[in-house]
Design a protein around this motif. Structure first.
Motif, short mmCIF file in Angstrom:
data_model
loop_
_atom_site.label_atom_id
_atom_site.label_comp_id
_atom_site.label_asym_id
_atom_site.label_seq_id
_atom_site.Cartn_x
_atom_site.Cartn_y
_atom_site.Cartn_z
N LEU A 22 -3.67 8.75 -3.68
CA LEU A 22 -2.21 8.65 -3.66
C LEU A 22 -1.68 8.58 -2.24
CD1 LEU A 22 -1.33 11.12 -6.55
CD2 LEU A 22 -1.20 8.61 -6.59
N GLN A 23 -2.29 9.31 -1.32
CA GLN A 23 -1.87 9.25 0.08
C GLN A 23 -2.22 7.89 0.67
OE1 GLN A 23 -3.74 12.77 1.74
NE2 GLN A 23 -1.76 13.79 1.85
N GLY A 24 -3.39 7.40 0.37
CA GLY A 24 -3.80 6.10 0.90
C GLY A 24 -2.92 4.97 0.40
N LEU A 25 -2.44 5.10 -0.83
CA LEU A 25 -1.56 4.07 -1.40
C LEU A 25 -0.10 4.25 -0.99
CD1 LEU A 25 -3.08 3.86 -4.99
CD2 LEU A 25 -3.37 2.24 -3.10
N GLY A 26 0.20 5.36 -0.33
CA GLY A 26 1.55 5.60 0.18
C GLY A 26 2.47 6.32 -0.78
N TYR A 27 1.95 6.86 -1.89
CA TYR A 27 2.80 7.57 -2.84
C TYR A 27 3.08 9.01 -2.42
CZ TYR A 27 2.07 3.64 -5.98
OH TYR A 27 2.03 2.40 -6.53
N LEU A 28 2.16 9.62 -1.68
CA LEU A 28 2.36 10.95 -1.13
C LEU A 28 2.50 10.80 0.39
CD1 LEU A 28 -0.25 13.17 -3.03
CD2 LEU A 28 2.20 13.07 -3.37
N GLU A 29 3.64 11.21 0.89
CA GLU A 29 3.89 11.03 2.32
C GLU A 29 3.75 12.34 3.07
OE1 GLU A 29 7.67 9.17 2.71
OE2 GLU A 29 7.04 7.38 1.63
N GLY A 30 3.81 12.24 4.40
CA GLY A 30 3.79 13.43 5.24
C GLY A 30 2.44 13.73 5.85
N SER A 31 1.57 12.76 5.90
CA SER A 31 0.24 12.97 6.44
C SER A 31 -0.17 11.74 7.24
CB SER A 31 -0.76 13.22 5.31
OG SER A 31 -2.07 13.21 5.78
N SER A 32 -1.13 11.93 8.12
CA SER A 32 -1.66 10.77 8.85
C SER A 32 -2.47 9.87 7.92
CB SER A 32 -2.54 11.25 10.01
OG SER A 32 -3.65 11.97 9.52
N MET A 33 -2.80 10.35 6.75
CA MET A 33 -3.54 9.57 5.78
C MET A 33 -2.64 8.63 4.98
SD MET A 33 -5.83 12.83 4.53
CE MET A 33 -6.36 12.16 3.01
N THR A 34 -1.35 8.82 5.06
CA THR A 34 -0.40 8.03 4.29
C THR A 34 -0.46 6.56 4.70
OG1 THR A 34 1.07 9.93 4.08
CG2 THR A 34 2.03 7.77 3.66
N GLY A 35 -0.66 5.71 3.72
CA GLY A 35 -0.67 4.27 3.94
C GLY A 35 -1.97 3.73 4.52
N SER A 36 -2.99 4.56 4.64
CA SER A 36 -4.26 4.12 5.22
C SER A 36 -5.17 3.58 4.11
CB SER A 36 -4.95 5.29 5.92
OG SER A 36 -6.24 4.92 6.35
N SER A 37 -5.62 2.35 4.28
CA SER A 37 -6.47 1.75 3.25
C SER A 37 -7.82 2.46 3.13
CB SER A 37 -6.67 0.26 3.54
OG SER A 37 -7.32 0.08 4.78
#
Length: 64
Positions: A22-37
């Protein structure tokens, strides 16, 4: 006792994998992992390992 530990580990891996996905897909924000493939790929792999561990642990050895 071993079965309880393996079930707990399986649940932990499944939850961690789901969160990473969920973090990688951008659904959970607030981390450096957000949006990372990278985490969008690694997350489902870890979650599948956790589900597999749960399946094998709960199912138990085959009876012949």
């Amino acid at each position: 006792m071993k079965k309880v530990v393996l079930i707990a580990l399986g649940v932990l891996l499944s939850v961690a994998g789901a969160i990473w996905t969920l973090q990688g897909l951008g659904y959970l924000e607030g981390s450096s992992m957000t949006g990372s493939s990278f985490w969008a790929i690694v997350g489902p792999i870890v979650a599948a390992m956790g589900v597999s561990l749960l399946y094998v642990t709960i199912r138990g050895p085959k009876q012949r």
